[in-house]
Design an enzyme around this catalytic site. Structure first.
Site, PDB file in Angstrom:
ATOM      1  N   HIS A  48      -3.450   6.816  -9.697  1.00  0.00           N
ATOM      2  CA  HIS A  48      -4.667   6.885 -10.744  1.00  0.00           C
ATOM      3  C   HIS A  48      -4.923   6.728 -12.423  1.00  0.00           C
ATOM      4  CE1 HIS A  48      -7.352   7.983  -6.878  1.00  0.00           C
ATOM      5  NE2 HIS A  48      -6.410   6.769  -6.656  1.00  0.00           N
ATOM      6  N   GLY A  80       0.924  -1.165   0.167  1.00  0.00           N
ATOM      7  CA  GLY A  80       0.049   0.051  -0.396  1.00  0.00           C
ATOM      8  C   GLY A  80       0.558   1.254   0.157  1.00  0.00           C
ATOM      9  N   LEU A 125       3.556   4.723   4.392  1.00  0.00           N
ATOM     10  CA  LEU A 125       3.474   5.463   5.487  1.00  0.00           C
ATOM     11  C   LEU A 125       4.445   6.402   6.136  1.00  0.00           C
ATOM     12  CD1 LEU A 125       1.017   3.177   7.186  1.00  0.00           C
ATOM     13  CD2 LEU A 125      -0.034   4.889   5.230  1.00  0.00           C
ATOM     14  N   ARG A 126       5.420   5.667   6.310  1.00  0.00           N
ATOM     15  CA  ARG A 126       6.529   6.049   6.643  1.00  0.00           C
ATOM     16  C   ARG A 126       6.339   7.738   5.575  1.00  0.00           C
ATOM     17  NH1 ARG A 126       9.408   3.539  10.340  1.00  0.00           N
ATOM     18  NH2 ARG A 126       9.605   1.372   9.896  1.00  0.00           N
ATOM     19  N   ASP A 137      -7.883   4.117  -1.727  1.00  0.00           N
ATOM     20  CA  ASP A 137      -7.419   4.934  -2.652  1.00  0.00           C
ATOM     21  C   ASP A 137      -7.063   3.747  -4.331  1.00  0.00           C
ATOM     22  OD1 ASP A 137      -5.463   4.116  -1.959  1.00  0.00           O
ATOM     23  OD2 ASP A 137      -4.299   5.766  -2.683  1.00  0.00           O
TER      24      ASP A 137
END
Length: 269
Positions: free
Chosen positions: A92, A66, A69-70, A147
């Protein structure tokens, strides 16, 4: 070499097979801004080079865990919103570009597949999962929403109720269950994933690329179209396909009891 090119590799062989590789194996192929832009660059190259098939893989133990996050945690407020908008805009656009082409996409997934990784796996026409793969939406577990088309693909692949279950509970499901509910095409042994995915992509590479593109768009449109207009669309598409060089080669090969050679037919003829 751009930062995006370092995150996402692309090789196109002489026969038109594009191998697109997520290259952050040490980070679980987490999607940061550079990787999102790298995917968009790869998608645009595939469109520009008129490839015949795409094979999407991820280096390392996991296909894609995914978003990074860091990277996201280093920002806050308006800066974070702008950054995530830039990430999702590129990601996208990559998905749109792959979807708009004629070339079918094969994804080979292993290990952890989470968040946007599920979007990439779901967007492929054929998704092969290693028997060690597991899938979790993960978004709401950290207070995020989906997303990468996940909220669009999941209901269409697994149904509304199952999609809501996966998105709201973040339940982790193994590869076998993912195949049972239609999230992936089929499961193969971990040590056979690369060879089986390559074989599948090679078969598609040798197929009728223009007809594949029409078929991809018909399948996508059929999910929401009314039956009557869709039947008309099918009829027009079939007539055009039959009159095309691909159609003539396919029928001639069938009647001549030989294998068709679609690679000698220019796409979109």
């Amino acid at each position: 070499m751009s930062a995006g090119a370092m995150r996402v590799g692309i090789e196109i062989d002489d026969d038109g097979l594009a191998r697109v590789t997520l290259c952050r194996g040490e980070a679980g192929n987490a999607i940061d801004l550079d990787m999102a832009r790298g995917l968009l660059d790869a998608a645009r190259i595939c469109a520009r080079e008129a490839v015949r098939a795409v094979l999407l893989t991820g280096q390392g133990k996991s296909f894609c865990v995914g978003g990074d996050l860091r990277e996201f945690s280093r920002l806050s407020g308006e800066a974070l919103e702008k950054h995530l908008t830039a990430v999702t805009d590129a990601l996208h656009d990559a998905l749109r570009t792959f979807a708009a082409g004629d070339a079918p996409v094969v994804a080979a997934v292993q290990g952890a597949v989470a968040g946007a990784g599920i979007g990439l796996a779901s967007a492929a026409d054929i998704t092969l999962a290693a028997d060690n793969a597991s899938f979790t939406a993960a978004y709401t577990g950290i207070g995020y929403s989906p997303d990468a088309g996940v909220s669009w693909f999941l209901p269409r692949l697994v149904g509304h109720k199952r999609a809501s279950d996966l998105l709201l509970t973040n339940r982790r499901i193994p590869a076998a269950e993912a195949a049972d509910i239609g999230l992936v095409s089929r499961v193969v042994a971990q040590d056979r994933l690369a060879s089986e995915a390559a074989r599948t992509a090679e078969v598609l590479r040798g197929g009728p690329t223009t007809a594949f593109g029409v078929t991809r768009r018909l399948v996508a449109a059929g999910l929401t179209a009314d039956l009557g207009p869709h039947l008309d669309r099918e009829a027009r598409a079939l007539a055009a396909a039959a009159a095309s060089d691909e159609g003539r080669e396919g029928v001639a090969a069938f009647l001549g009891k030989r294998a068709p050679d679609f690679t000698r037919v220019p796409p979109s003829s």
